[in-house]
Design a protein around this motif. Structure first.
Motif, PDB file in Angstrom:
ATOM      1  N   ILE A 110     -70.827  45.580 -68.925  1.00 27.42           N
ATOM      2  CA  ILE A 110     -71.985  44.685 -68.861  1.00 27.42           C
ATOM      3  C   ILE A 110     -72.650  44.782 -67.497  1.00 27.42           C
ATOM      4  O   ILE A 110     -73.883  44.833 -67.385  1.00 27.42           O
ATOM      5  CB  ILE A 110     -71.562  43.237 -69.158  1.00 27.42           C
ATOM      6  N   ASP A 111     -71.838  44.826 -66.446  1.00 23.62           N
ATOM      7  CA  ASP A 111     -72.374  44.933 -65.091  1.00 23.62           C
ATOM      8  C   ASP A 111     -73.188  46.215 -64.925  1.00 23.62           C
ATOM      9  O   ASP A 111     -74.227  46.231 -64.253  1.00 23.62           O
ATOM     10  CB  ASP A 111     -71.224  44.905 -64.079  1.00 23.62           C
ATOM     11  N   GLN A 112     -72.723  47.297 -65.530  1.00 23.76           N
ATOM     12  CA  GLN A 112     -73.444  48.571 -65.456  1.00 23.76           C
ATOM     13  C   GLN A 112     -74.812  48.461 -66.116  1.00 23.76           C
ATOM     14  O   GLN A 112     -75.813  48.966 -65.594  1.00 23.76           O
ATOM     15  CB  GLN A 112     -72.619  49.673 -66.123  1.00 23.76           C
ATOM     16  N   ALA A 161     -69.325  36.795 -77.091  1.00 20.55           N
ATOM     17  CA  ALA A 161     -70.516  35.963 -76.934  1.00 20.55           C
ATOM     18  C   ALA A 161     -71.379  36.453 -75.776  1.00 20.55           C
ATOM     19  O   ALA A 161     -72.611  36.555 -75.905  1.00 20.55           O
ATOM     20  CB  ALA A 161     -70.114  34.503 -76.711  1.00 20.55           C
ATOM     21  N   VAL A 162     -70.750  36.751 -74.652  1.00 23.85           N
ATOM     22  CA  VAL A 162     -71.505  37.221 -73.487  1.00 23.85           C
ATOM     23  C   VAL A 162     -72.127  38.584 -73.772  1.00 23.85           C
ATOM     24  O   VAL A 162     -73.261  38.860 -73.374  1.00 23.85           O
ATOM     25  CB  VAL A 162     -70.604  37.279 -72.241  1.00 23.85           C
ATOM     26  N   PHE A 165     -60.263  41.400 -69.207  1.00 19.49           N
ATOM     27  CA  PHE A 165     -61.712  41.240 -69.168  1.00 19.49           C
ATOM     28  C   PHE A 165     -62.428  42.421 -68.501  1.00 19.49           C
ATOM     29  O   PHE A 165     -63.631  42.589 -68.661  1.00 19.49           O
ATOM     30  CB  PHE A 165     -62.092  39.985 -68.374  1.00 19.49           C
ATOM     31  N   ARG A 166     -61.719  43.191 -67.711  1.00 20.20           N
ATOM     32  CA  ARG A 166     -62.385  44.078 -66.741  1.00 20.20           C
ATOM     33  C   ARG A 166     -63.244  45.167 -67.360  1.00 20.20           C
ATOM     34  O   ARG A 166     -64.343  45.438 -66.883  1.00 20.20           O
ATOM     35  CB  ARG A 166     -61.343  44.685 -65.799  1.00 20.20           C
ATOM     36  N   ALA A 167     -62.761  45.811 -68.408  1.00 22.18           N
ATOM     37  CA  ALA A 167     -63.544  46.891 -69.017  1.00 22.18           C
ATOM     38  C   ALA A 167     -64.875  46.362 -69.544  1.00 22.18           C
ATOM     39  O   ALA A 167     -65.929  46.981 -69.335  1.00 22.18           O
ATOM     40  CB  ALA A 167     -62.745  47.556 -70.140  1.00 22.18           C
ATOM     41  N   ASP A 168     -64.833  45.212 -70.206  1.00 25.22           N
ATOM     42  CA  ASP A 168     -66.061  44.625 -70.732  1.00 25.22           C
ATOM     43  C   ASP A 168     -66.998  44.194 -69.615  1.00 25.22           C
ATOM     44  O   ASP A 168     -68.215  44.414 -69.685  1.00 25.22           O
ATOM     45  CB  ASP A 168     -65.735  43.415 -71.622  1.00 25.22           C
TER      46      ASP A 168
END
Length: 211
Positions: free
Chosen positions: A140-142, A73-74, A133-136
Motif C-alpha cells: 500500500i505504501d508503494q 478494509a484498508v 501486516f508488513r507485506a500489505d
C-alpha cells in the motif's frame, strides 16, 4: 466428456471464489467506519459486529481475525484513494495551478477523511510490531508513493525542472507533512494546519531543481 465436466467444475469453483471475495470486500467496506472510529487496539470482530448490521458469526466466517478484516478494509479504501490526485495532475496547465489544486485536494481529504487516514497510520504503526501486516503495508505504501510521484514529476515538468529527490524521498517528505497535519487537525490545533497549507507550495518547489 471428462474434460468438459472438469472445465465446468473449474468455472463453478472460480465463481464461488469470486463471490466469496466480493462478499469480503462488501463487509470490509461496510465495517470501515467502525474500524476507523475505534482503531486497531480497541477493536475486535465482536465489537465491530455490535456496531454494524452484521453478526459476529458472519464476520468470523469471512475473516480469520480482526487483522484480516482491517487489512482488507484498508486495501479497499486505498484502491480508490491512490487515484485522488490523478485529475489534479491531468488538468494542470501550469505549475502554479498544479500546486494550488494539489494543496486544495491534499488538505481537503485531510479534513473529509480524517478517521480513515488515521486508520491507515494505525495499520502502518502496527506493522512495526506485527510482522503479519508488513507485506500489505509495504504494498500500500508503494502505491501511495507512486501517487505522490505522479504529482511531483508533473510539477517538475511544468516548471521546466527535474525532481530533486527520489520517489521515496518525495513521498517521505509529503507524507510526513500529511501525518503531522492530521495529528494537529485531530487535536484542534488549526494554526499549525494552516501553516502547513501555506507552506506546501514552497515545499513542492524544494522538491525540484532547475535543469
Amino acid at each position: 466428456m471428462a474434460e468438459v465436466a472438469e472445465t465446468k467444475q473449474d468455472r463453478i469453483a472460480r465463481r464461488q471464489v469470486d463471490k466469496f471475495e466480493a462478499r469480503r470486500s462488501e463487509l470490509a467496506l461496510a465495517t470501515l467506519a467502525t474500524l476507523a472510529e475505534l482503531g486497531y487496539a480497541r477493536t475486535s470482530l465482536r465489537e465491530i459486529a455490535q456496531n454494524s448490521e452484521f453478526s459476529h458469526g458472519i464476520l468470523h466466517y469471512y475473516f480469520a481475525d480482526k487483522r484480516d478484516l482491517l487489512t482488507h478494509a484498508v486495501r479497499q479504501y486505498e484502491a480508490v484513494c491512490v487515484t485522488r490526485y490523478d485529475d489534479v495532475v491531468a488538468g494542470a496547465e501550469s505549475a502554479e495551478v498544479l500546486a494550488r489544486d494539489f494543496a486544495d485536494t491534499f488538505f481537503g481529504t485531510l479534513k473529509s477523511d480524517a478517521q480513515l487516514h488515521r486508520l491507515w497510520y494505525d495499520l502502518r504503526n502496527q506493522s512495526l510490531f506485527d510482522e503479519s501486516f508488513r507485506a500489505d503495508v509495504l504494498e500500500i505504501d508503494q502505491r501511495r508513493e507512486e501517487m505522490i510521484w505522479r504529482v511531483v514529476s508533473r510539477y517538475a515538468e511544468l516548471c521546466g525542472a527535474e525532481p530533486a529527490t527520489s520517489p521515496s524521498g518525495a513521498y517521505a517528505v509529503l507524507d510526513g507533512i500529511f501525518q503531522s497535519a492530521l495529528l494537529h487537525s485531530l487535536s484542534g490545533v488549526s494554526d499549525t494546519v494552516s501553516r502547513f497549507e501555506n507552506e506546501l507550495t514552497t515545499i513542492l518547489r524544494l522538491l525540484v531543481v532547475q535543469r
